[in-house]
Design a protein around this motif. Structure first.
Motif, short mmCIF file in Angstrom:
data_model
loop_
_atom_site.label_atom_id
_atom_site.label_comp_id
_atom_site.label_asym_id
_atom_site.label_seq_id
_atom_site.Cartn_x
_atom_site.Cartn_y
_atom_site.Cartn_z
N ARG A 278 0.85 -1.19 0.00
CA ARG A 278 0.00 0.00 0.00
C ARG A 278 0.89 1.25 0.00
NH1 ARG A 278 -5.37 -0.65 0.96
NH2 ARG A 278 -6.05 -2.74 1.60
N PHE A 279 0.42 2.29 -0.65
CA PHE A 279 1.20 3.52 -0.77
C PHE A 279 0.47 4.67 -0.08
CE2 PHE A 279 2.76 0.76 -4.01
CZ PHE A 279 4.11 1.02 -4.07
N CYS A 280 1.23 5.44 0.67
CA CYS A 280 0.68 6.57 1.44
C CYS A 280 1.36 7.85 0.98
CB CYS A 280 0.92 6.33 2.93
SG CYS A 280 0.56 7.76 3.98
N MET A 281 0.59 8.84 0.53
CA MET A 281 1.13 10.16 0.18
C MET A 281 0.59 11.16 1.19
SD MET A 281 1.19 12.24 -3.45
CE MET A 281 2.58 11.32 -4.11
N ALA A 282 1.35 11.37 2.25
CA ALA A 282 0.93 12.26 3.34
C ALA A 282 1.43 13.67 3.08
CB ALA A 282 1.47 11.74 4.67
N GLY A 283 0.55 14.63 3.30
CA GLY A 283 0.91 16.03 3.09
C GLY A 283 -0.16 16.75 2.29
N SER A 284 0.14 17.98 1.95
CA SER A 284 -0.77 18.77 1.14
C SER A 284 0.07 19.65 0.22
CB SER A 284 -1.67 19.64 2.03
OG SER A 284 -0.88 20.51 2.83
N GLY A 285 -0.58 20.22 -0.79
CA GLY A 285 0.16 21.07 -1.71
C GLY A 285 -0.60 21.28 -3.00
N ASP A 286 -0.02 22.09 -3.88
CA ASP A 286 -0.74 22.50 -5.09
C ASP A 286 -0.89 21.38 -6.12
OD1 ASP A 286 1.90 22.32 -5.91
OD2 ASP A 286 2.06 24.41 -6.55
N MET A 287 -0.18 20.27 -5.94
CA MET A 287 -0.29 19.16 -6.89
C MET A 287 -1.13 18.00 -6.33
SD MET A 287 3.48 18.90 -8.70
CE MET A 287 2.99 17.48 -9.71
N MET A 288 -1.77 18.21 -5.21
CA MET A 288 -2.49 17.09 -4.58
C MET A 288 -3.61 16.56 -5.48
SD MET A 288 -4.02 16.78 -0.76
CE MET A 288 -4.67 15.22 -0.14
N ASN A 289 -4.44 17.45 -6.02
CA ASN A 289 -5.53 17.00 -6.89
C ASN A 289 -5.01 16.30 -8.14
OD1 ASN A 289 -7.53 17.91 -5.17
ND2 ASN A 289 -7.72 19.91 -6.18
N ALA A 290 -3.91 16.83 -8.67
CA ALA A 290 -3.31 16.21 -9.85
C ALA A 290 -2.82 14.80 -9.53
CB ALA A 290 -2.15 17.06 -10.37
N MET A 291 -2.29 14.60 -8.33
CA MET A 291 -1.80 13.28 -7.93
C MET A 291 -2.97 12.31 -7.70
SD MET A 291 1.42 13.34 -8.20
CE MET A 291 1.05 14.43 -9.59
#
Length: 422
Positions: A278-291
């Motif tokens: 499983r993969f976890c991308m923790a955080g926020s930022g201007d590319m979050m929706n794109a990811m």
């Protein structure tokens, strides 16, 4: 030795890595035994740790005269600044700033953090620095990052004391070379006026010399370090995922500089070989929706999690619940988070384009763009217990030797050289 230090953020109010580094550097300098720091912050809240620095709240410094008494000042700002200091500062107002947006104490308010009017706040901060520099006794100035360079320059002009600036990042790093001309101008002005430039890595030092055209003789590398784990975070147990899905984590700002798309693409490759990760991308930022959209396009959303921004204990719980930590940054001046992951016993993969790669050995290093190598490294750690155990143990041992006290010793040495005392 007395240091007038200009910072922008400080624990426990953390908006980014600058707070962590500022606190660590203050701690490391304090450990030298003969360094006294006066730290200026735009908007402290009163709950900051004053052990390593005497904090001046810039939003309580008068720049316009107000006829107020001690009790009134104490009632207004007594929780974050001694009223006696207010009156001492009031005696050193050097111009009529009544035309500015000042409050009932003749001081300017700050939003704190990184508001929409950031450039206005940077300018206001630099004006206030003139009053502080006329009031406080100090030998040398230390300004952290571009936000405080104008304040450092003003303090130097007022006092004639030497200026050290600390480059934690440049706009070249943040923008992949497409610099904001306003920010670049502030950065270069700070560097041009500095007597000593401290950079968090050789990578950053080379950027300062080559892209900002600075004299190499005044530019030095000062690698960051990491705090020892607190008792509370040390007590968090590591999660054993034997015979369970492995967890691979990206933790940081989800923005261009951090290379989040390479993490997603590598995850997609790993998941073509196994579904037990499983993969976890923790955080926020201007590319979050794109990811989020990219994960959906790759049809791996059932294996991907976006828990959002984490702070404090949450960070260490996340790291100790991870089998692999990945930092695929495109251009990372230093990067403290891999050191924090290694402290937690989490095997770590970092890009060769990160400053911390210069000092870390017990981790795997790949080019940020090489998603095949990144995917292979992730898969290997998740499926090779011996590799996992080696990186977990040796990584933890290595990071234990990277201390802020050693950083403070080197910065003190640079102070002495800059002052001509050695």
């Amino acid at each position: 030795m007395k240091v007038l230090m200009f910072g922008w953020e400080y624990p426990p109010h953390v908006y980014g890595g600058l707070a962590t580094a500022n606190f660590g550097i203050s701690e490391g300098l304090h450990a030298q035994g003969d360094v006294d720091i006066t730290l200026c912050l735009p908007k402290p809240f009163g709950d900051e740790d004053h052990t390593f620095a005497n904090i001046i709240a810039m939003n309580c410094v008068p720049i316009a005269w107000r006829d107020v008494n001690w009790d009134y000042v104490n009632g207004r700002v007594g929780n974050i600044m001694n009223p006696d200091l207010y009156f001492k500062l009031r005696d050193h107002i050097y111009a009529d700033f009544n035309y500015m947006n000042v409050n009932d104490l003749g001081a300017m308010e700050f939003a704190g953090g990184y508001p929409g009017n950031l450039h206005e706040e940077i300018n206001n901060y630099s004006i206030i620095a003139g009053v502080v520099a006329r009031t406080v006794d100090f030998d040398i100035i230390h300004a952290h990052d571009w936000l405080t360079y104008p304040a450092g320059i003003h303090a130097k002009q007022v006092s004639g004391k030497p200026l050290c600036i600390h480059v934690h990042a440049t706009d070249y790093d943040r923008s992949r070379g497409h610099v904001n001309p306003t920010v670049y101008s502030i950065e270069k002005d700070g560097m041009d006026n500095a007597d000593c430039i401290m950079c968090v890595s050789d990578l950053t030092r080379n950027t300062v010399i080559n892209q900002y055209h600075q004299d190499p003789r005044k530019v030095f590398t000062v690698h960051n370090a990491v705090y020892p784990l607190s008792a509370e975070n040390e007590a968090i147990p590591r999660v054993d995922h034997t015979n369970k899905d492995k967890i691979v984590t990206f933790l940081g700002r989800i923005t261009m500089q951090k290379g989040p798309e390479y993490f997603v693409e590598a995850a997609n490759m790993v998941l073509h070989r196994t579904r037990h990760v499983r993969f976890c991308m923790a955080g926020s930022g201007d590319m979050m929706n794109a990811m989020i959209n990219l994960v959906a396009e790759r049809r791996i959303a059932d294996r991907f999690h976006f828990p959002g921004f984490m702070r404090g204990k949450e960070v260490y719980e996340c790291l100790k619940d991870s089998d692999v930590y990945v930092m695929p940054s495109v251009s990372e001046p230093f990067g403290i988070s891999p050191l924090e992951a290694m402290q937690c016993g989490t095997p770590t993969i970092i890009s060769k384009q990160s400053g911390c790669a210069e000092i870390l050995n017990n981790c795997i290093k790949v080019d940020y763009w090489d998603i095949h190598a990144l995917a292979d490294a992730i898969y290997s750690i998740c499926h090779n217990d011996s590799l996992f155990d080696y990186l977990s143990t040796e990584g933890k041992n290595e990071v234990a030797q990277i201390t802020w006290e050693k950083v403070g010793r080197w910065i003190r040495e640079l102070y002495l050289r800059t002052l001509g005392w050695k």
